[in-house]
Design an enzyme around this catalytic site. Structure first.
Site, PDB file in Angstrom:
ATOM      1  N   LYS A   1     -43.928   0.386  10.264  1.00 40.03           N
ATOM      2  CA  LYS A   1     -43.977   1.796   9.867  1.00 40.03           C
ATOM      3  C   LYS A   1     -45.010   1.941   8.756  1.00 40.03           C
ATOM      4  O   LYS A   1     -44.910   1.302   7.709  1.00 40.03           O
ATOM      5  CB  LYS A   1     -42.603   2.253   9.366  1.00 40.03           C
ATOM      6  CG  LYS A   1     -42.590   3.667   8.773  1.00 40.03           C
ATOM      7  CD  LYS A   1     -41.243   3.997   8.147  1.00 40.03           C
ATOM      8  CE  LYS A   1     -41.281   5.336   7.405  1.00 40.03           C
ATOM      9  NZ  LYS A   1     -39.994   5.640   6.730  1.00 40.03           N
TER      10      LYS A   1
ATOM     11  N   ASP B   1     -44.989  10.028   2.113  1.00 40.72           N
ATOM     12  CA  ASP B   1     -43.919  10.773   2.781  1.00 40.72           C
ATOM     13  C   ASP B   1     -43.367  11.851   1.864  1.00 40.72           C
ATOM     14  O   ASP B   1     -42.571  11.576   0.963  1.00 40.72           O
ATOM     15  CB  ASP B   1     -42.799   9.829   3.213  1.00 40.72           C
ATOM     16  CG  ASP B   1     -41.684  10.559   3.952  1.00 40.72           C
ATOM     17  OD1 ASP B   1     -41.943  11.676   4.441  1.00 40.72           O
ATOM     18  OD2 ASP B   1     -40.576  10.015   4.030  1.00 40.72           O
TER      19      ASP B   1
ATOM     20  N   LYS C   1     -38.633  16.601   0.561  1.00 41.14           N
ATOM     21  CA  LYS C   1     -37.726  15.790  -0.256  1.00 41.14           C
ATOM     22  C   LYS C   1     -37.412  16.514  -1.557  1.00 41.14           C
ATOM     23  O   LYS C   1     -38.266  17.233  -2.108  1.00 41.14           O
ATOM     24  CB  LYS C   1     -38.378  14.436  -0.582  1.00 41.14           C
ATOM     25  CG  LYS C   1     -38.525  13.507   0.598  1.00 41.14           C
ATOM     26  CD  LYS C   1     -39.166  12.193   0.177  1.00 41.14           C
ATOM     27  CE  LYS C   1     -39.365  11.279   1.363  1.00 41.14           C
ATOM     28  NZ  LYS C   1     -38.090  10.782   1.922  1.00 41.14           N
TER      29      LYS C   1
ATOM     30  N   ASP D   1     -43.975   4.037   1.493  1.00 36.45           N
ATOM     31  CA  ASP D   1     -43.351   4.205   2.806  1.00 36.45           C
ATOM     32  C   ASP D   1     -44.166   3.554   3.928  1.00 36.45           C
ATOM     33  O   ASP D   1     -43.824   3.681   5.097  1.00 36.45           O
ATOM     34  CB  ASP D   1     -43.126   5.685   3.099  1.00 36.45           C
ATOM     35  CG  ASP D   1     -41.880   5.929   3.942  1.00 36.45           C
ATOM     36  OD1 ASP D   1     -41.028   5.026   4.008  1.00 36.45           O
ATOM     37  OD2 ASP D   1     -41.766   7.020   4.527  1.00 36.45           O
TER      38      ASP D   1
ATOM     39  N   ASP E   1     -38.034  14.750   7.818  1.00 36.69           N
ATOM     40  CA  ASP E   1     -38.016  13.602   6.917  1.00 36.69           C
ATOM     41  C   ASP E   1     -37.473  12.349   7.611  1.00 36.69           C
ATOM     42  O   ASP E   1     -37.450  11.273   7.024  1.00 36.69           O
ATOM     43  CB  ASP E   1     -37.193  13.912   5.661  1.00 36.69           C
ATOM     44  CG  ASP E   1     -37.455  12.927   4.532  1.00 36.69           C
ATOM     45  OD1 ASP E   1     -38.537  12.298   4.538  1.00 36.69           O
ATOM     46  OD2 ASP E   1     -36.582  12.767   3.656  1.00 36.69           O
TER      47      ASP E   1
ATOM     48  N   GLU F   1     -39.026  10.775   9.882  1.00 40.18           N
ATOM     49  CA  GLU F   1     -40.310  10.656  10.578  1.00 40.18           C
ATOM     50  C   GLU F   1     -40.676   9.229  10.953  1.00 40.18           C
ATOM     51  O   GLU F   1     -41.416   9.001  11.921  1.00 40.18           O
ATOM     52  CB  GLU F   1     -41.427  11.268   9.711  1.00 40.18           C
ATOM     53  CG  GLU F   1     -42.033  10.348   8.665  1.00 40.18           C
ATOM     54  CD  GLU F   1     -41.047   9.849   7.616  1.00 40.18           C
ATOM     55  OE1 GLU F   1     -41.235   8.720   7.125  1.00 40.18           O
ATOM     56  OE2 GLU F   1     -40.096  10.571   7.277  1.00 40.18           O
TER      57      GLU F   1
ATOM     58  N   ARG G   1     -39.016   6.853  12.324  1.00 41.19           N
ATOM     59  CA  ARG G   1     -38.557   6.469  13.666  1.00 41.19           C
ATOM     60  C   ARG G   1     -39.442   7.087  14.751  1.00 41.19           C
ATOM     61  O   ARG G   1     -39.547   6.544  15.852  1.00 41.19           O
ATOM     62  CB  ARG G   1     -37.091   6.859  13.840  1.00 41.19           C
ATOM     63  CG  ARG G   1     -36.800   8.333  13.820  1.00 41.19           C
ATOM     64  CD  ARG G   1     -35.341   8.642  13.541  1.00 41.19           C
ATOM     65  NE  ARG G   1     -34.967   8.320  12.164  1.00 41.19           N
ATOM     66  CZ  ARG G   1     -33.734   8.455  11.670  1.00 41.19           C
ATOM     67  NH1 ARG G   1     -32.764   8.887  12.456  1.00 41.19           N
ATOM     68  NH2 ARG G   1     -33.487   8.134  10.419  1.00 41.19           N
TER      69      ARG G   1
END
Length: 510
Positions: A272, A277, A284, A295, A354, A356, A358
């Site tokens: 990933k 993010d 967030k 991230d 959020d 994201e 996956r």
């Protein structure tokens, strides 16, 4: 990077700026560990007593500096705690040595050369000390002021330890020499991952991350392919494009591959790579944005692991997939309620932008599956739920094969990375059902880390062994440094992935 050398010299006679000795926690006080006999003799056999007077117990993480007596060439003695004294027929655990060496390297910032007189029983203990020294000496200074930098560096008391001479190992012994070379290669790649994680998002974004991979590929003879936003759109990578479409920095999918002519197995590693993010439209809350440059830690780990495998020349094919995107809110961003058509052809209703990671991983997993590898392992800072479950030092391991999950857990513990096997309860899958799409990107809140694992499982090719490492806890360390772990990016999972490749090359994994 800290240079590693082997020496047969005595701790008393080797010329160095400091000599490092180990101290264990015994039942009646600190006990000087093997390897430090010459230093203890210079203290007339009273080193343990002196350390106890100064408050040292031998506990893990302790570091006590002493002026050296006249019998030593080094002017400073650094005693580091090894933890509990092992049993009579037991040696010190490799992780205890690794952490002690890391503690020493941090304590010796600004020192040019240190002699490490820690317990050496075999090549594995030498490797552990070497890894700990290099990882412990790590510092990230790229963004310090540049005026007079070269002049300041000459007297920089925070500069990393320049050389670690490991005593008690034979420099000409093939096993010891190989152990040091491996330690240097692996630790250097852990530090590469740390650097990438620590770079701020205004400098590390999908395109620049991809450029880093291209540069490394050229240096180490790797094959690299970069899909830009046009190729992603044309190829139908709806997950990666859906996450990245709200940013001025468009997404990338990078394939970086190492091949060996004698390889019989192929591993696919998927990372990933969300270079920042914000949460997207599902923004967030305040206080959760400041460290989100980390991230992309999974992609950094995968990238570094592939390079490490190339350096070691392992007889296994390893392909790294870096799913790179920046998750930002804008007029072009994916909205909660939108439906994305993934690379696999499945449709996903985005209930929370959020969630994201996956989405980008799903596309990369499907693409990696097309090459039919023997196993796929994805690595991601995927869920806060995993941090709640396992804390900030342990990553979760999920898999579609119990034996593979157990093997990865065992490998992680072997190399000193804290991990724990987690289930994929089938009953949680229903919570991701959507009324308008094949599935949603969110499910039950309780067990959220497991739900995310179940989502990813949907995109793994049929019959392919797969594991998922959720490194959300240990990937970025915000507290005080300890052992060989610095503040900031840690390089979590790099060592596990490299050892997995080694065991696969050796035929130890089915």
């Amino acid at each position: 990077m800290t240079a590693l050398t082997l020496s047969t010299s005595s701790a008393a006679t080797l010329r160095a700026d400091a000599v490092v000795v180990g101290v264990a926690k015994g039942p009646k006080g600190p006990v000087v560990a093997p390897g430090a006999e010459a230093v203890d003799q210079a203290f007339d056999g009273k080193l343990a007593a002196v350390l106890e007077t100064l408050g040292a117990s031998g506990g893990e993480g302790e570091a006590t500096k002493l002026p050296a007596p006249s019998g030593l060439k080094a002017p400073v003695v650094l005693a580091v705690g090894l933890g509990e004294l092992p049993g009579e027929d037991e040696g010190f655990a490799e992780e205890a040595l690794r952490r002690a060496a890391g503690t020493a390297a941090r304590a010796l910032a600004g020192v040019k050369k240190a002699a490490f007189a820690l317990p050496v029983e075999d090549a594995e203990s030498v490797a552990a000390i070497g890894e700990g020294a290099i990882m412990g000496a790590y510092s990230f200074t790229s963004y310090r002021g540049t005026d007079g930098k070269k002049e300041a560096a000459k007297n920089d008391k925070s500069a990393p330890l320049a050389e670690a001479a490991i005593l008690g190992a034979k420099p000409r012994d093939k096993a010891f020499k190989a152990a040091v070379e491996r330690a240097a290669a692996v630790a250097a790649e852990v530090n590469r991952a740390r650097d990438l994680i620590n770079i701020p998002s205004n400098d590390l974004f999908p395109k620049s991350f991809a450029a880093e991979a291209q540069t490394a590929a050229k240096e180490h003879g790797l094959k690299v392919e970069v899909l830009d936003e046009k190729a992603l759109l044309k190829g139908g990578y709806g997950g990666i494009m859906g996450v990245g479409q709200g940013s001025a920095n468009p997404p990338r999918l990078v394939r970086i591959a190492y091949t060996h002519p004698k390889a019989e197995k192929t591993l696919a590693l998927v990372g990933k790579g969300i270079t920042y993010d914000s949460g997207g439209i599902s923004l967030k809350p305040a206080g959760h944005n400041e460290t989100m440059k980390c991230d992309m830690s999974g992609a950094a780990a995968v990238f570094a692991a592939v390079v490490a495998v190339a350096k070691l020349g392992l007889a296994v094919n390893v392909t790294g997939w870096l799913a790179l995107a920046e998750n930002m809110p804008s007029g072009t961003a994916t909205r909660p309620g939108d439906v994305l058509k993934m690379y696999s052809g499945k449709t996903v209703e985005v209930l929370n932008t959020d969630a994201e990671g996956r989405l980008v991983l799903a596309d990369a997993l499907t693409r990696a599956s097309e090459e039919n590898p023997d196993a796929i392992v994805d690595v991601a800072t995927l869920t806060g739920a995993m941090v709640l479950a396992l804390g900030d030092r342990t990553f979760g391991v999920m898999a579609n094969d119990d034996a593979f999950r157990a093997a990865i857990h065992e490998i992680a513990e072997e190399v000193g990375e804290q991990a724990w096997p987690m289930p994929l309860p089938a009953e949680l899958r229903k919570s991701m059902d959507s009324s308008i799409a094949d599935m949603a990107n969110m499910g039950e809140r309780m067990g959220g880390g497991l739900v995310a694992g179940l989502f990813l499982k949907e995109f793994v090719g049929e019959g392919i062994t797969w594991a998922h490492l959720d490194i959300a806890g240990p990937a970025f360390h915000e507290k005080a440094p300890y052992g060989y772990t610095p503040k900031g990016g840690t390089g979590s999972a790099v060592r596990t992935l490299v050892r997995l490749a080694e065991r696969t090359a050796d035929g130890d994994l089915g």
